[in-house]
Design an enzyme around this catalytic site. Structure first.
Site, PDB file in Angstrom:
ATOM      1  N   GLU A 118      -9.832 -76.693  18.894  1.00  0.00           N
ATOM      2  CA  GLU A 118     -10.623 -76.119  19.989  1.00  0.00           C
ATOM      3  C   GLU A 118     -12.120 -76.409  19.862  1.00  0.00           C
ATOM      4  OE1 GLU A 118      -9.798 -71.961  20.073  1.00  0.00           O
ATOM      5  OE2 GLU A 118     -11.267 -71.466  18.532  1.00  0.00           O
ATOM      6  N   HIS A 120     -13.401 -79.537  19.031  1.00  0.00           N
ATOM      7  CA  HIS A 120     -13.704 -80.905  19.455  1.00  0.00           C
ATOM      8  C   HIS A 120     -12.770 -81.438  20.527  1.00  0.00           C
ATOM      9  CE1 HIS A 120     -15.167 -80.453  15.249  1.00  0.00           C
ATOM     10  NE2 HIS A 120     -16.240 -81.089  15.736  1.00  0.00           N
ATOM     11  N   HIS A 186      -6.484 -83.441  10.688  1.00  0.00           N
ATOM     12  CA  HIS A 186      -7.361 -83.205  11.834  1.00  0.00           C
ATOM     13  C   HIS A 186      -8.111 -84.480  12.198  1.00  0.00           C
ATOM     14  CE1 HIS A 186      -7.168 -78.683  12.001  1.00  0.00           C
ATOM     15  NE2 HIS A 186      -6.512 -78.976  10.889  1.00  0.00           N
TER      16      HIS A 186
HETATM   17 ZN   LIG Z   1     -12.249 -80.220  15.270  1.00  0.00          ZN
END
Ligand SMILES: [Zn+2]
Length: 227
Positions: A118, A120, A186
């Site tokens: 949430e 990026h 991520h």
């Molecule tokens: Zn991120």
């Protein structure tokens, strides 16, 4: 809806139409549906417009061939990737919980998950491992994967995602304990070089006996986490 066969779908549509015809509020069904469709169309076109702005502000020529339908595709992709907001775990669990005198640990490993960070709006993905200690109630194993999907298809942080999955299982089954571990990579970190390609972030939530009893916790971790 995608799960229905076409013939079943036709049945559902026919039933809906009959309902509308038979209903005293005959006109209402159609009116409701039209309003909903119009709202959805308006929403989509606003997102498309926003993506067009983003692209042109990034210096792109939004009229070049490759980008002509990109705002529409991106809008639809984003709606798909956040469709978990429209789904409730209660709805999918309602008819999937059974009474069973099974008290041994139930583990489902390696449930694939894809979510969006949430901060990026960039993907993070990996695997969830879930275990619970039944207290009279058990659930179909595929439903655990559906719970993971419902909460991953939202804007998330990994810690909250882990917690939400554990709470949903805890509320639905009232088990003696729940454990959820998520290992994820991520892209917001990998692509900026903050994280090495294969380094994953691990989060866990332990409730009930998994929290209180270190032997139970150890057993679960030994069975799931790869060294
Ligand atoms: Zn991120």
């Amino acid at each position: 809806m995608e799960y229905h066969h076409t013939s079943e779908m036709k049945g559902v549509v026919a039933e809906y139409l009959n309902m509308c015809i038979e209903s005293e509020h005959n006109g209402l069904c159609r009116a409701d549906k039209n309003t909903k469709d119009a709202e959805d169309a308006n929403k989509l076109s606003r997102i498309v417009k926003a993506y067009t702005t983003v692209l042109s502000e990034l210096g792109e020529d939004v009229d070049r061939e490759g980008l002509l339908r990109t705002p529409l595709r991106a809008a639809k992709a984003m709606q798909f990737l956040t469709k978990g907001y429209q789904e409730k775990t209660q709805d999918i669990l309602n008819d999937a919980i059974f009474d069973e005198n099974h008290e041994e640990m139930v583990i489902v490993k390696d449930i694939e998950l894809f979510s969006l960070c949430e901060h990026h709006l960039v993907p993070f993905f990996g695997k969830a491992h879930i275990a619970y200690l039944p207290n009279k109630k058990v659930v179909g194993l595929s439903k655990l994967a559906r719970i993971v999907e419902i909460y991953s298809r939202r804007l998330q942080v990994q810690e909250r995602l882990t917690k939400q999955i554990a709470s949903a299982i805890s509320e639905a089954l009232e088990p003696a304990g729940v454990a959820v571990v998520i290992e994820a990579v991520h892209m917001c970190m990998v692509m900026r070089g903050v994280q090495k390609m294969n380094a994953s972030t691990v989060t866990s939530v332990m409730l009930g006996r998994f929290h209180d009893d270190h032997k139970t916790r150890k057993e679960f971790l030994a069975l799931t986490i790869r060294k």
